[in-house]
Scaffold this active site. Structure first.
Site, PDB file in Angstrom:
ATOM      1  N   LYS A 110      38.819   8.653  47.973  1.00  0.00           N
ATOM      2  CA  LYS A 110      38.273   9.844  47.303  1.00  0.00           C
ATOM      3  C   LYS A 110      37.981   9.542  45.845  1.00  0.00           C
ATOM      4  CE  LYS A 110      40.125  13.183  45.065  1.00  0.00           C
ATOM      5  NZ  LYS A 110      41.063  14.195  44.578  1.00  0.00           N
ATOM      6  N   ASP A 151      37.557  15.846  49.331  1.00  0.00           N
ATOM      7  CA  ASP A 151      38.705  16.470  48.665  1.00  0.00           C
ATOM      8  C   ASP A 151      39.113  17.689  49.490  1.00  0.00           C
ATOM      9  OD1 ASP A 151      36.789  18.357  48.181  1.00  0.00           O
ATOM     10  OD2 ASP A 151      37.399  18.714  46.110  1.00  0.00           O
TER      11      ASP A 151
END
Ligand code: SF4
Length: 298
Positions: free
Chosen positions: A196, A215
């Site tokens: 991420k 996310d």
């Protein structure tokens, strides 16, 4: 016995008054009836002995059959549907970018590490002072995690975050000449950096579409929109990469993150204001004009 009441007597004909009697039809008429009944059965009416279903029940069955046919035909990943979702997101969030305040790849990397389990607003409150105090990667690399802890305490999980930031700074100085690497493998070699964070830095700073940021917002909304059935972020990313055109990967993640903040919030999504409403079948919608799908939920 009271007066006027006399016991019932059998009639002379042997038939009691009011009794129902089968009408005896003439043989020709009876044959015609039998033929008509047989034709009715061959036209698809119910077999003998089975009761005719009331009209309402038949209609309901027809409606259910049609709905189940429709459900079988529904494909949430159909290219037309994906294109429609992307079109509406473009109209809603035409030029959104990363909400974390930063002026370099290093600052974005630090801000992203600090944003785990925190809000962007909270991180943006902390980072201006942090980057004023330690203006370079080298300044961070010279710290111990304990020295950094008081500066990042308010973002939560501050011990781990301090370790990650100082560890990443030390490695960037030692192995990458003080420059944040711009490829996935090198970024993943930094302490505290997973896909991420790497995707945020590559996409938002270097404009390299290596993957899709997953996310908490992308995780939730991708599931609500039935773009994935997975719960593992890496699998969700793979699912999204298969259906979203590569040139859209960076923008799509920003748009979904903004959508998650503004409308498709975790607890009570504002479905009544959402332009995706009539193509969203999320089970946890707060208002709907379409049928809900029980597996489509955050
Ligand atoms: S309709 Fe509701 S659940 Fe679906 S995307 Fe919009 S806000 Fe989210």
């Amino acid at each position: 016995m009271p007066r006027g009441k006399t016991p019932r007597q059998p009639t002379r004909t042997g038939r009691q008054e009011g009794a129902r009697v089968a009408r005896v039809l003439p043989p020709a008429k009876a044959a015609e009836r039998r033929t008509n009944a047989a034709q009715g059965a061959s036209r698809g009416s119910l077999p003998p002995g089975r009761k005719q279903a009331p009209k309402g029940r038949k209609k309901l069955a027809r409606v259910r059959k049609a709905a189940s046919r429709q459900a079988q035909a529904y494909n949430p990943l159909a290219p037309d549907r994906i294109a429609e979702i992307l079109k509406r997101l473009d109209q809603l969030y035409p030029d959104v970018t990363c909400a974390l305040t930063h002026t370099s790849a290093w600052e974005l990397l630090v801000a992203t590490i600090l944003s785990a389990q925190s809000t962007d607003v909270n991180v943006n409150r902390v980072t201006p002072e942090l980057f004023r105090k330690y203006p370079t990667v080298e300044a961070f690399a010279a710290l111990t995690p304990e020295q950094l802890e008081p500066d990042v305490r308010s973002t939560g999980f501050f011990r781990n975050k301090s370790k990650s930031v100082v560890g990443a700074a030390k490695k960037i100085v030692a192995d990458f000449g003080g420059q944040v690497p711009l490829n996935m493998d090198d970024l993943l070699s930094l302490p505290g950096v997973a896909r991420k964070t790497a995707n945020v830095v590559l996409g938002s700073w270097f404009k390299i579409a290596e993957g899709i940021v997953v996310d908490t917002h992308v995780h939730r909304i991708s599931r609500r929109l039935e773009l994935t059935t997975n719960t593992d972020p890496q699998k969700i990313e793979q699912d999204l990469m298969r259906i979203i055109p590569r040139e859209k990967w960076i923008l799509f993640a920003h748009q979904i993150i903004w959508h998650g903040r503004k409308l498709c919030i975790a607890r009570k999504p504002k479905c009544v204001d959402c332009p995706l409403e009539n193509i969203c079948h999320a089970a946890d919608k707060t208002w709907s004009t379409v049928e809900l799908h029980k597996n489509a939920q955050a």
